[in-house]
Design a protein around this motif. Structure first.
Motif, short mmCIF file in Angstrom:
data_model
loop_
_atom_site.label_atom_id
_atom_site.label_comp_id
_atom_site.label_asym_id
_atom_site.label_seq_id
_atom_site.Cartn_x
_atom_site.Cartn_y
_atom_site.Cartn_z
N SER A 1 0.87 -1.19 0.00
CA SER A 1 0.00 0.00 0.00
C SER A 1 0.90 1.23 0.00
CB SER A 1 -0.94 0.01 1.22
OG SER A 1 -0.19 0.06 2.41
N ILE A 2 0.31 2.40 -0.25
CA ILE A 2 1.09 3.64 -0.30
C ILE A 2 1.80 3.85 1.04
CG2 ILE A 2 0.77 6.17 -0.30
CD1 ILE A 2 0.73 4.86 -3.06
N THR A 3 3.08 4.25 0.94
CA THR A 3 3.85 4.57 2.16
C THR A 3 3.87 6.08 2.30
OG1 THR A 3 5.23 2.63 1.78
CG2 THR A 3 6.09 4.32 3.27
N PRO A 4 3.21 6.62 3.32
CA PRO A 4 3.11 8.10 3.41
C PRO A 4 4.38 8.75 3.93
CG PRO A 4 1.95 7.07 5.26
CD PRO A 4 2.48 5.95 4.42
N ILE A 5 4.72 9.93 3.40
CA ILE A 5 5.81 10.72 4.00
C ILE A 5 5.28 11.43 5.24
CG2 ILE A 5 7.11 11.08 1.85
CD1 ILE A 5 6.03 14.05 2.04
N GLU A 6 6.21 11.95 6.04
CA GLU A 6 5.91 12.76 7.22
C GLU A 6 4.93 12.08 8.15
OE1 GLU A 6 5.05 16.52 5.31
OE2 GLU A 6 7.18 16.92 5.04
N THR A 7 5.05 10.77 8.25
CA THR A 7 4.20 9.95 9.12
C THR A 7 5.09 8.90 9.76
OG1 THR A 7 2.37 10.23 7.58
CG2 THR A 7 2.21 8.36 9.08
N GLU A 8 4.91 8.67 11.04
CA GLU A 8 5.77 7.66 11.68
C GLU A 8 5.40 6.26 11.19
OE1 GLU A 8 7.66 7.63 15.82
OE2 GLU A 8 5.90 6.33 16.04
N LEU A 9 6.44 5.54 10.75
CA LEU A 9 6.29 4.18 10.24
C LEU A 9 7.06 3.24 11.17
CD1 LEU A 9 7.22 5.03 6.54
CD2 LEU A 9 4.89 4.85 7.47
N ARG A 10 6.67 1.98 11.14
CA ARG A 10 7.40 0.98 11.93
C ARG A 10 7.94 -0.09 11.01
NH1 ARG A 10 6.94 1.43 17.40
NH2 ARG A 10 5.56 3.15 17.98
N PHE A 11 9.12 -0.60 11.35
CA PHE A 11 9.70 -1.69 10.55
C PHE A 11 10.13 -2.83 11.46
CE2 PHE A 11 13.25 1.26 11.32
CZ PHE A 11 14.17 0.42 11.92
N THR A 12 10.18 -4.02 10.86
CA THR A 12 10.74 -5.18 11.54
C THR A 12 11.68 -5.88 10.57
OG1 THR A 12 9.01 -6.68 10.77
CG2 THR A 12 8.63 -5.60 12.89
N ALA A 13 12.60 -6.65 11.12
CA ALA A 13 13.46 -7.51 10.31
C ALA A 13 13.77 -8.74 11.14
CB ALA A 13 14.76 -6.77 9.96
N GLU A 14 13.72 -9.91 10.50
CA GLU A 14 14.05 -11.11 11.25
C GLU A 14 14.75 -12.12 10.36
OE1 GLU A 14 10.81 -13.53 12.67
OE2 GLU A 14 9.53 -12.90 11.01
N VAL A 15 15.65 -12.86 10.98
CA VAL A 15 16.34 -13.93 10.26
C VAL A 15 15.35 -15.06 10.11
CG1 VAL A 15 18.27 -15.55 10.27
CG2 VAL A 15 18.56 -13.25 11.24
N ALA A 16 15.00 -15.41 8.87
CA ALA A 16 14.04 -16.49 8.63
C ALA A 16 14.74 -17.84 8.75
CB ALA A 16 13.40 -16.33 7.25
N ARG A 17 15.91 -17.96 8.12
CA ARG A 17 16.68 -19.20 8.24
C ARG A 17 18.08 -18.99 7.70
NH1 ARG A 17 13.77 -19.50 3.68
NH2 ARG A 17 14.69 -20.56 1.87
N GLN A 18 18.97 -19.91 8.05
CA GLN A 18 20.35 -19.87 7.56
C GLN A 18 20.65 -21.23 6.97
OE1 GLN A 18 23.13 -17.43 8.97
NE2 GLN A 18 24.65 -18.41 7.65
N GLU A 19 21.20 -21.23 5.75
CA GLU A 19 21.59 -22.49 5.09
C GLU A 19 23.00 -22.29 4.57
OE1 GLU A 19 18.71 -23.08 1.98
OE2 GLU A 19 17.04 -23.23 3.41
N GLY A 20 23.98 -22.81 5.28
CA GLY A 20 25.37 -22.61 4.88
C GLY A 20 25.69 -21.13 4.86
N ARG A 21 26.19 -20.64 3.69
CA ARG A 21 26.53 -19.21 3.57
C ARG A 21 25.30 -18.33 3.39
NH1 ARG A 21 29.45 -18.73 -1.54
NH2 ARG A 21 29.68 -16.56 -0.96
N LYS A 22 24.14 -18.94 3.21
CA LYS A 22 22.95 -18.15 2.86
C LYS A 22 22.17 -17.75 4.11
CE LYS A 22 22.24 -20.68 -1.46
NZ LYS A 22 21.31 -21.58 -2.18
N ARG A 23 21.93 -16.45 4.24
CA ARG A 23 21.07 -15.95 5.32
C ARG A 23 19.82 -15.36 4.69
NH1 ARG A 23 25.91 -12.98 8.04
NH2 ARG A 23 26.83 -14.83 8.95
N PHE A 24 18.70 -15.99 4.96
CA PHE A 24 17.42 -15.49 4.44
C PHE A 24 16.80 -14.59 5.52
CE2 PHE A 24 18.29 -19.41 2.18
CZ PHE A 24 17.97 -19.10 0.87
N ILE A 25 16.52 -13.38 5.13
CA ILE A 25 16.01 -12.40 6.09
C ILE A 25 14.76 -11.76 5.51
CG2 ILE A 25 16.60 -10.32 7.42
CD1 ILE A 25 19.33 -11.21 7.60
N ARG A 26 13.76 -11.56 6.36
CA ARG A 26 12.55 -10.90 5.87
C ARG A 26 12.24 -9.70 6.74
NH1 ARG A 26 9.53 -16.35 7.29
NH2 ARG A 26 9.39 -16.07 9.53
N GLY A 27 11.44 -8.81 6.18
CA GLY A 27 11.13 -7.59 6.92
C GLY A 27 9.81 -7.00 6.49
#
Ligand SMILES: CCCCCCCCCCCCCC(=O)SCCNC(=O)CCNC(=O)[C@H](O)C(C)(C)COP(=O)(O)OP(=O)(O)OC[C@H]1O[C@@H](n2cnc3c(N)ncnc32)[C@H](O)[C@@H]1OP(=O)(O)O
Length: 207
Positions: free
Chosen positions: A157-183
Motif C-alpha cells: 500500500s502507499i507509504t506516506p511521507i511525514e508519518t511515523e512508520l514501523r519496521f521489523t526484520a528477522e532472520v528467517a533461516r540460515q543455510e550454509g553461507r545463505k542468510r534469508f532475512i525478511r522484513g
C-alpha cells in the motif's frame, strides 16, 4: 584519529563500528541533522532567483573547503559510525526499538526529501531502508560479513511521507553461507511493504 577496526581483515564483520562518537567531535552529528532538515526544506521549496544564487555561492565555497579534507575510504566517517543514520545522508534516519540476535524493530519518518508523488514515499527509498536494516541484522555481532544477493520488495500500500512508520526484520533461516532475512514496513495497522532477502556470507577472497 585512528581506525578502530578494519573491515577487510579475517573474521571481519560490517557491524564493527570503525569509529565511535568520541572520534567525530560534538558538532558532526548535529551538522548532519541540520543537513537533513535542509534537504527536506529544499525539496519542498520554490526558491526566488536571488536565494538560489546565494545558495549556489555558499555550496561552491563549502565544497571547495571540503576538498582539502578528502580521505581514503577506510578513514571516512560517513556510513562507518554507530550513530543514527550511521553518519551519512543516503539512508533515511531511523531509531531502533528492539535489537535481538535474530530480530530488529524500529521506527522512522520519511521527510519531504523522500517524496515521490501524491504524498507517497519514492519507491526506491524503501529497498534502501530494507537493505540497511536487514543488512545490519545479517551483519550483526558475531556474524561474518555478508552481502546482499537479492532484495525482493512487495509494495502492499502507499507509504506516506511525514508519518511515523514501523519496521521489523528477522532472520528467517540460515543455510550454509545463505542468510534469508525478511522484513516489514507498516503505518498503523497497514502493511506498506514487505521484503524477502538473501545475504551471502563472503568467501575469504571477497570484499
Ligand atoms: C557502524 C555500525 C553499524 C554497522 C551496521 C552495518 C550495516 C550494513 C548495512 C548495509 C548492508 C548493505 C549490503 C549491500 O548492499 S552489499 C551491495 C549490494 N550487493 C552486491 O553488490 C552483491 C553483488 N554480488 C556478488 O558479490 C555475488 O554475486 C555474491 C557475493 C552475492 C554471490 O557470489 P558468490 O560467488 O559468493 O556465490 P555463488 O554465486 O557461488 O552462489 C552461492 C549460492 O548462492 C546462490 N545465489 C547467489 N546469488 C543469488 C541470487 N541473487 N539469488 C538466489 N540465489 C543466489 C547461488 O545459487 C548458490 O547457491 P547454491 O548453488 O550453493 O545452492
Amino acid at each position: 584519529m585512528e581506525v578502530a577496526s578494519a573491515s577487510a581483515e579475517p573474521g571481519r564483520t560490517w557491524n564493527s563500528p570503525h569509529w565511535t562518537a568520541d572520534d567525530i567531535g560534538p558538532d558532526f552529528a548535529p551538522m548532519l541533522d541540520a543537513m537533513r532538515v535542509f534537504h527536506h526544506r529544499l525539496a519542498g521549496a520554490r526558491l526566488p532567483d536571488d536565494l538560489t544564487e546565494e545558495m549556489r555561492g555558499i555550496f561552491e565555497r563549502l565544497g571547495e573547503r571540503l576538498l582539502e579534507h578528502q580521505v581514503p575510504e577506510e578513514r571516512q566517517i560517513a556510513g562507518r559510525i554507530d550513530i543514527p543514520g550511521r553518519g551519512q545522508l543516503l539512508v533515511p534516519n531511523y531509531e531502533l526499538d528492539a535489537v535481538e540476535p535474530d530480530f530488529l524493530a524500529g521506527r522512522l519518518t520519511y521527510g519531504r526529501h523522500f517524496l515521490g508523488r501524491n504524498g507517497a514515499v519514492y519507491g526506491g527509498a524503501i529497498p534502501l531502508l530494507f537493505d540497511s536494516v536487514l543488512g545490519r541484522l545479517a551483519n550483526g555481532p558475531g556474524r561474518p560479513a555478508s552481502r546482499t544477493a537479492y532484495l525482493h520488495v512487495d509494495y502492499r500500500s502507499i507509504t506516506p511521507i511525514e508519518t511515523e512508520l514501523r519496521f521489523t526484520a528477522e532472520v528467517a533461516r540460515q543455510e550454509g553461507r545463505k542468510r534469508f532475512i525478511r522484513g516489514t514496513l507498516s503505518h498503523g495497522g497497514t502493511l506498506c511493504a514487505d521484503v524477502d532477502a538473501l545475504f551471502l556470507v563472503l568467501r575469504p577472497h571477497q570484499r
